[in-house]
Design a protein around this motif. Structure first.
Motif, PDB file in Angstrom:
ATOM      1  N   TYR A  95      -0.614   1.733   1.610  1.00 51.29           N
ATOM      2  CA  TYR A  95      -1.431   1.422   2.788  1.00 51.29           C
ATOM      3  C   TYR A  95      -2.844   1.020   2.388  1.00 51.29           C
ATOM      4  O   TYR A  95      -3.399   0.058   2.921  1.00 51.29           O
ATOM      5  CB  TYR A  95      -1.458   2.618   3.750  1.00 51.29           C
ATOM      6  N   TYR A  96      -3.435   1.717   1.438  1.00 53.37           N
ATOM      7  CA  TYR A  96      -4.764   1.358   0.941  1.00 53.37           C
ATOM      8  C   TYR A  96      -4.768  -0.086   0.444  1.00 53.37           C
ATOM      9  O   TYR A  96      -5.687  -0.855   0.735  1.00 53.37           O
ATOM     10  CB  TYR A  96      -5.181   2.261  -0.218  1.00 53.37           C
ATOM     11  N   ALA A  97      -3.745  -0.429  -0.321  1.00 48.80           N
ATOM     12  CA  ALA A  97      -3.674  -1.779  -0.879  1.00 48.80           C
ATOM     13  C   ALA A  97      -3.644  -2.832   0.228  1.00 48.80           C
ATOM     14  O   ALA A  97      -4.378  -3.825   0.177  1.00 48.80           O
ATOM     15  CB  ALA A  97      -2.449  -1.913  -1.780  1.00 48.80           C
ATOM     16  N   LYS A  98      -2.821  -2.617   1.227  1.00 48.48           N
ATOM     17  CA  LYS A  98      -2.725  -3.567   2.336  1.00 48.48           C
ATOM     18  C   LYS A  98      -4.042  -3.667   3.101  1.00 48.48           C
ATOM     19  O   LYS A  98      -4.494  -4.758   3.451  1.00 48.48           O
ATOM     20  CB  LYS A  98      -1.604  -3.160   3.297  1.00 48.48           C
ATOM     21  N   ALA A  99      -4.667  -2.527   3.368  1.00 48.23           N
ATOM     22  CA  ALA A  99      -5.900  -2.520   4.162  1.00 48.23           C
ATOM     23  C   ALA A  99      -7.070  -3.140   3.403  1.00 48.23           C
ATOM     24  O   ALA A  99      -7.818  -3.956   3.959  1.00 48.23           O
ATOM     25  CB  ALA A  99      -6.240  -1.095   4.587  1.00 48.23           C
ATOM     26  N   VAL A 100      -7.237  -2.778   2.139  1.00 47.93           N
ATOM     27  CA  VAL A 100      -8.342  -3.342   1.356  1.00 47.93           C
ATOM     28  C   VAL A 100      -8.129  -4.827   1.152  1.00 47.93           C
ATOM     29  O   VAL A 100      -9.052  -5.634   1.327  1.00 47.93           O
ATOM     30  CB  VAL A 100      -8.510  -2.600   0.006  1.00 47.93           C
ATOM     31  N   ARG A 124       1.897   7.845  -3.085  1.00 47.91           N
ATOM     32  CA  ARG A 124       2.287   6.428  -3.136  1.00 47.91           C
ATOM     33  C   ARG A 124       2.254   5.755  -1.765  1.00 47.91           C
ATOM     34  O   ARG A 124       1.892   4.596  -1.656  1.00 47.91           O
ATOM     35  CB  ARG A 124       3.660   6.291  -3.781  1.00 47.91           C
ATOM     36  N   SER A 125       2.635   6.472  -0.724  1.00 52.04           N
ATOM     37  CA  SER A 125       2.617   5.850   0.606  1.00 52.04           C
ATOM     38  C   SER A 125       1.189   5.539   1.037  1.00 52.04           C
ATOM     39  O   SER A 125       0.924   4.474   1.608  1.00 52.04           O
ATOM     40  CB  SER A 125       3.343   6.709   1.643  1.00 52.04           C
ATOM     41  N   ASP A 185       5.854  -2.131  -7.405  1.00 51.09           N
ATOM     42  CA  ASP A 185       6.004  -0.679  -7.481  1.00 51.09           C
ATOM     43  C   ASP A 185       5.019  -0.094  -8.495  1.00 51.09           C
ATOM     44  O   ASP A 185       4.381   0.930  -8.222  1.00 51.09           O
ATOM     45  CB  ASP A 185       7.449  -0.332  -7.858  1.00 51.09           C
ATOM     46  N   GLU A 186       4.868  -0.735  -9.637  1.00 49.52           N
ATOM     47  CA  GLU A 186       3.908  -0.255 -10.631  1.00 49.52           C
ATOM     48  C   GLU A 186       2.470  -0.445 -10.132  1.00 49.52           C
ATOM     49  O   GLU A 186       1.600   0.397 -10.377  1.00 49.52           O
ATOM     50  CB  GLU A 186       4.102  -0.984 -11.962  1.00 49.52           C
ATOM     51  N   PHE A 187       2.226  -1.537  -9.415  1.00 50.43           N
ATOM     52  CA  PHE A 187       0.908  -1.764  -8.820  1.00 50.43           C
ATOM     53  C   PHE A 187       0.541  -0.599  -7.896  1.00 50.43           C
ATOM     54  O   PHE A 187      -0.547  -0.035  -7.992  1.00 50.43           O
ATOM     55  CB  PHE A 187       0.919  -3.095  -8.046  1.00 50.43           C
ATOM     56  N   VAL A 188       1.462  -0.227  -7.023  1.00 50.33           N
ATOM     57  CA  VAL A 188       1.221   0.893  -6.099  1.00 50.33           C
ATOM     58  C   VAL A 188       0.999   2.182  -6.886  1.00 50.33           C
ATOM     59  O   VAL A 188       0.130   2.989  -6.541  1.00 50.33           O
ATOM     60  CB  VAL A 188       2.363   1.031  -5.076  1.00 50.33           C
ATOM     61  N   GLY A 189       1.740   2.373  -7.959  1.00 50.88           N
ATOM     62  CA  GLY A 189       1.558   3.547  -8.797  1.00 50.88           C
ATOM     63  C   GLY A 189       0.168   3.601  -9.425  1.00 50.88           C
ATOM     64  O   GLY A 189      -0.460   4.666  -9.488  1.00 50.88           O
ATOM     65  N   ASP A 209      -2.607   6.495  -8.692  1.00 50.30           N
ATOM     66  CA  ASP A 209      -3.248   7.269  -9.763  1.00 50.30           C
ATOM     67  C   ASP A 209      -4.760   7.162  -9.698  1.00 50.30           C
ATOM     68  O   ASP A 209      -5.466   8.159  -9.801  1.00 50.30           O
ATOM     69  CB  ASP A 209      -2.760   6.797 -11.135  1.00 50.30           C
ATOM     70  N   ARG A 210      -5.261   5.950  -9.524  1.00 51.36           N
ATOM     71  CA  ARG A 210      -6.707   5.730  -9.525  1.00 51.36           C
ATOM     72  C   ARG A 210      -7.390   6.315  -8.295  1.00 51.36           C
ATOM     73  O   ARG A 210      -8.530   6.768  -8.364  1.00 51.36           O
ATOM     74  CB  ARG A 210      -6.996   4.241  -9.630  1.00 51.36           C
ATOM     75  N   ALA A 211      -6.708   6.261  -7.157  1.00 48.32           N
ATOM     76  CA  ALA A 211      -7.296   6.774  -5.917  1.00 48.32           C
ATOM     77  C   ALA A 211      -6.981   8.255  -5.710  1.00 48.32           C
ATOM     78  O   ALA A 211      -7.502   8.874  -4.782  1.00 48.32           O
ATOM     79  CB  ALA A 211      -6.806   5.965  -4.724  1.00 48.32           C
ATOM     80  N   ASN A 212      -6.086   8.798  -6.542  1.00 45.47           N
ATOM     81  CA  ASN A 212      -5.683  10.188  -6.437  1.00 45.47           C
ATOM     82  C   ASN A 212      -5.056  10.491  -5.071  1.00 45.47           C
ATOM     83  O   ASN A 212      -5.434  11.439  -4.395  1.00 45.47           O
ATOM     84  CB  ASN A 212      -6.852  11.133  -6.742  1.00 45.47           C
ATOM     85  N   VAL A 213      -4.113   9.616  -4.688  1.00 46.16           N
ATOM     86  CA  VAL A 213      -3.389   9.768  -3.427  1.00 46.16           C
ATOM     87  C   VAL A 213      -1.898   9.585  -3.699  1.00 46.16           C
ATOM     88  O   VAL A 213      -1.496   9.144  -4.773  1.00 46.16           O
ATOM     89  CB  VAL A 213      -3.861   8.745  -2.361  1.00 46.16           C
TER      90      VAL A 213
END
Length: 131
Positions: free
Chosen positions: A88-93, A83-84, A69-73, A77-81
């Motif tokens: 998705y960004y994390a999974k795709a990258v 949480r959902s 949860d903190e990882f997604v947060g 924050d860094r991508a300025n998007v």
């Protein structure tokens, strides 16, 4: 894979309007992941990536302890998007990264992360089921 190809693929997978957003998404995911992994593991994972991309993993202050949860947060924050989108960004990258490194390396990453990070591997696991 070359840097431009990598970013083009991220842009395509995330359906982003420009390369700048793909770079921001990639940096957000890999820097956050690099913070969570032990230094040696981040470097091993980075070894097969384009030099400009591996920097995001290797430059992170590695070895930190935080849950998914903190990882997604952090990604959000860094991508300025929101949480959902960040999840998705994390999974795709990470899915793209997993195509460029050995399966053994992905398993070493998986072994370093607690069970609540299983969502990060969702796209990878789905591809294995299809094969």
């Amino acid at each position: 894979m070359k840097y431009d190809d990598f970013m083009g693929e991220v842009q395509h997978r995330l359906e982003l309007p420009d390369t700048g957003r793909a770079v921001r998404a990639t940096r957000a995911v890999l820097q956050s992941l690099g913070e969570r992994l032990q230094a040696g593991e981040a470097e091993d994972l980075a070894a097969s990536l384009p030099m400009e991309v591996d920097y995001y993993l290797e430059s992170a202050d590695s070895g930190q302890r935080f849950d998914y949860d903190e990882f997604v947060g952090k990604v959000a924050d860094r991508a300025n998007v929101d949480r959902s989108d960040a999840a998705y960004y994390a999974k795709a990258v990470f899915g793209l990264v997993s195509e460029l490194v050995s399966a053994g390396e992905i398993e070493q990453v998986r072994a370093q992360l607690p069970d609540d990070y299983e969502d990060l591997f969702a796209l990878i696991d789905a591809e294995e089921v299809e094969e």
